[in-house]
Design a protein around this motif. Structure first.
Motif, short mmCIF file in Angstrom:
data_model
loop_
_atom_site.label_atom_id
_atom_site.label_comp_id
_atom_site.label_asym_id
_atom_site.label_seq_id
_atom_site.Cartn_x
_atom_site.Cartn_y
_atom_site.Cartn_z
N ALA A 203 0.85 -1.21 0.00
CA ALA A 203 0.00 0.00 0.00
C ALA A 203 0.88 1.25 0.00
N LEU A 204 1.93 1.23 0.79
CA LEU A 204 2.85 2.38 0.83
C LEU A 204 3.50 2.59 -0.54
N LYS A 205 3.89 1.48 -1.15
CA LYS A 205 4.54 1.55 -2.47
C LYS A 205 3.59 2.21 -3.48
N ILE A 206 2.32 1.82 -3.44
CA ILE A 206 1.33 2.38 -4.38
C ILE A 206 1.12 3.86 -4.11
N LEU A 207 0.94 4.21 -2.84
CA LEU A 207 0.55 5.59 -2.55
C LEU A 207 1.72 6.57 -2.63
N PHE A 208 2.90 6.11 -2.33
CA PHE A 208 4.00 7.06 -2.25
C PHE A 208 4.96 7.04 -3.42
N SER A 209 4.95 6.00 -4.21
CA SER A 209 5.97 5.94 -5.25
C SER A 209 5.52 6.53 -6.57
N VAL A 210 4.25 6.60 -6.81
CA VAL A 210 3.78 7.12 -8.09
C VAL A 210 2.60 8.04 -7.85
N ASN A 211 2.35 8.90 -8.84
CA ASN A 211 1.27 9.84 -8.62
C ASN A 211 0.03 9.64 -9.47
N SER A 212 0.17 8.91 -10.55
CA SER A 212 -1.03 8.77 -11.38
C SER A 212 -1.28 7.31 -11.72
N GLN A 213 -2.53 7.03 -12.02
CA GLN A 213 -2.94 5.69 -12.41
C GLN A 213 -2.11 5.21 -13.59
N GLU A 214 -1.88 6.15 -14.54
CA GLU A 214 -1.19 5.79 -15.77
C GLU A 214 0.23 5.32 -15.45
N HIS A 215 0.91 6.10 -14.59
CA HIS A 215 2.26 5.74 -14.21
C HIS A 215 2.28 4.42 -13.47
N LEU A 216 1.31 4.29 -12.61
CA LEU A 216 1.24 3.09 -11.79
C LEU A 216 1.20 1.85 -12.69
N HIS A 217 0.40 1.97 -13.73
CA HIS A 217 0.22 0.85 -14.62
C HIS A 217 1.51 0.54 -15.38
N LYS A 218 2.16 1.64 -15.82
CA LYS A 218 3.36 1.44 -16.64
C LYS A 218 4.57 1.02 -15.81
N MET A 219 4.68 1.63 -14.63
CA MET A 219 5.93 1.47 -13.90
C MET A 219 5.99 0.25 -13.01
N PHE A 220 4.82 -0.21 -12.56
CA PHE A 220 4.87 -1.25 -11.56
C PHE A 220 4.48 -2.62 -12.05
N GLN A 221 5.24 -3.56 -11.63
CA GLN A 221 4.85 -4.95 -11.80
C GLN A 221 4.87 -5.51 -10.39
N PHE A 222 3.73 -5.57 -9.76
CA PHE A 222 3.70 -6.12 -8.41
C PHE A 222 3.86 -7.63 -8.49
N GLN A 223 4.49 -8.17 -7.47
CA GLN A 223 4.56 -9.62 -7.41
C GLN A 223 3.19 -10.13 -6.98
N GLN A 224 2.90 -11.37 -7.39
CA GLN A 224 1.59 -11.93 -7.03
C GLN A 224 1.38 -11.90 -5.51
N ASN A 225 2.47 -12.18 -4.76
CA ASN A 225 2.37 -12.18 -3.30
C ASN A 225 1.97 -10.82 -2.75
N GLU A 226 2.43 -9.76 -3.40
CA GLU A 226 2.11 -8.41 -2.93
C GLU A 226 0.62 -8.12 -3.13
N VAL A 227 0.09 -8.54 -4.27
CA VAL A 227 -1.33 -8.32 -4.54
C VAL A 227 -2.18 -9.13 -3.56
N ILE A 228 -1.79 -10.37 -3.35
CA ILE A 228 -2.52 -11.23 -2.40
C ILE A 228 -2.49 -10.59 -1.01
N ALA A 229 -1.32 -10.10 -0.63
CA ALA A 229 -1.16 -9.51 0.71
C ALA A 229 -2.01 -8.25 0.85
N LEU A 230 -2.01 -7.43 -0.19
CA LEU A 230 -2.78 -6.18 -0.15
C LEU A 230 -4.27 -6.46 0.03
N ILE A 231 -4.79 -7.38 -0.76
CA ILE A 231 -6.23 -7.65 -0.71
C ILE A 231 -6.61 -8.33 0.60
N ASN A 232 -5.76 -9.22 1.07
CA ASN A 232 -6.05 -9.87 2.36
C ASN A 232 -5.98 -8.88 3.51
#
Ligand code: FAD
Length: 273
Positions: A203-232
């Motif tokens: 969550a910190l990585k998402i909120l503090f590392s990028v500012n726009s949805q577009e950048h988020l999509h282009k710049m980040f490749q979250f690991q599957q574990n990170e997505v699982i952890a975030l949703i849980n």
């Protein structure tokens, strides 16, 4: 790699307590703010303290909500006194729970496009489709947009003095905290502790590392574990908030006195950075 079915291993009372458990919590807070034990919180790091305290509240609420009431009869149930003593009688701990919930909710909303388009591979095509559909329903739920105003001004945090230092410091602290989780001497607590701190780090990585949805999509490749952890983590926190609301009316009966309700608490989004 080992896969663990979280539904078969719910977060609940395990009996892990005493000086070892306290030492882990103290180390987690100390790492975040060296003056924690003296009761002083470094103002610029207040946000991290609030996030950790909110997660701590949530863990305590789940312990109290699924507690071993009678060991001989193996009876499990709610321990309202414990919930009150550990969390509800401290308005700041309840406040921090709401803050952490909003923080993670906002991260999920901000990463909506990414999460919607990510591939979910459970090994079972039917479950994959269900997961995809549930994620879509969650991230684009109309109520989310209204329920999730700015819990704090994250942009302001990074625009302050020494911002790169602070970001690096937070990343380092999160690495240290993750390493601390390996010292937890209770397997189930370690599992949930690691998972939830990874979720918070994501969550910190998402909120503090990028500012726009577009950048988020282009710049980040979250690991599957990170997505699982975030949703849980979002699930744990939202259940904790729900439990606080559900439990409040019964509390007065159990405690035999009037207790302040969550709506009497100071602003849930207060203490912005
Ligand atoms: C990462 C982690 C995961 C855990 N998971 C589980 C689990 O799944 N099941 C289980 O039974 N036990 C679990 N434990 C143990 C549990 O959290 C407690 O440590 C244990 O139940 C003993 O509780 P306690 O009342 O002594 O206070 P603790 O919860 O150990 O708290 C230690 C001290 O921290 C402060 N504190 C407490 N809550 C807050 C807060 N919200 N904000 C700020 N400060 C606070 C207080 O000063 C308190 O004395 C876990 C421990 C850790 C470190």
């Amino acid at each position: 790699m080992t896969y663990v079915n979280l539904q078969l291993n719910p977060e609940r009372y395990t009996g892990y307590s005493g000086p070892y458990a306290k030492r882990i919590w103290d180390a987690v807070y100390l790492d975040n703010c060296p003056k924690y034990l003296a009761g002083e919180i470094c103002p610029e790091k207040n946000i991290l303290y609030k996030l950790i305290s909110g997660l701590h509240s949530s863990i305590s609420i789940h312990i109290a909500a699924d507690y071993l009431l009678d060991e001989a009869l193996n009876t499990w149930g709610r321990n309202l006194t414990l919930m009150y003593d550990r969390v509800l009688k401290f308005p700041d701990r309840v406040d921090n729970l709401y803050f952490t919930f909003l923080f993670v909710l906002r991260a999920v909303t901000k990463a909506a496009n990414y999460l919607d388009e990510a591939s979910y591979d459970t090994g079972n095509p039917e479950d994959d489709l269900k997961t995809q559909s549930w994620i879509e329903q969650l991230v684009y739920h109309p109520k989310l947009k209204f329920a999730c105003p700015l819990p704090f001004n994250e942009v302001r945090l990074w625009k302050g003095k020494g911002e790169p230092d602070l970001m690096q410091q937070i990343q380092k602290q999160f690495r240290n905290i993750s390493a601390l989780m390996d010292c937890i001497g209770c397997e189930k607590c370690r599992l949930w502790g690691k998972l939830q701190f990874l979720g918070l780090g994501t969550a910190l990585k998402i909120l503090f590392s990028v500012n726009s949805q577009e950048h988020l999509h282009k710049m980040f490749q979250f690991q599957q574990n990170e997505v699982i952890a975030l949703i849980n983590l979002l699930n744990r926190l939202s259940e904790s908030v729900m439990l606080v609301h559900e439990m409040w009316p019964s509390l007065e009966k159990v405690m035999g006195k009037q207790v302040s309700t969550p709506s009497d608490q100071p602003s849930m989004t207060g203490g912005h950075v």
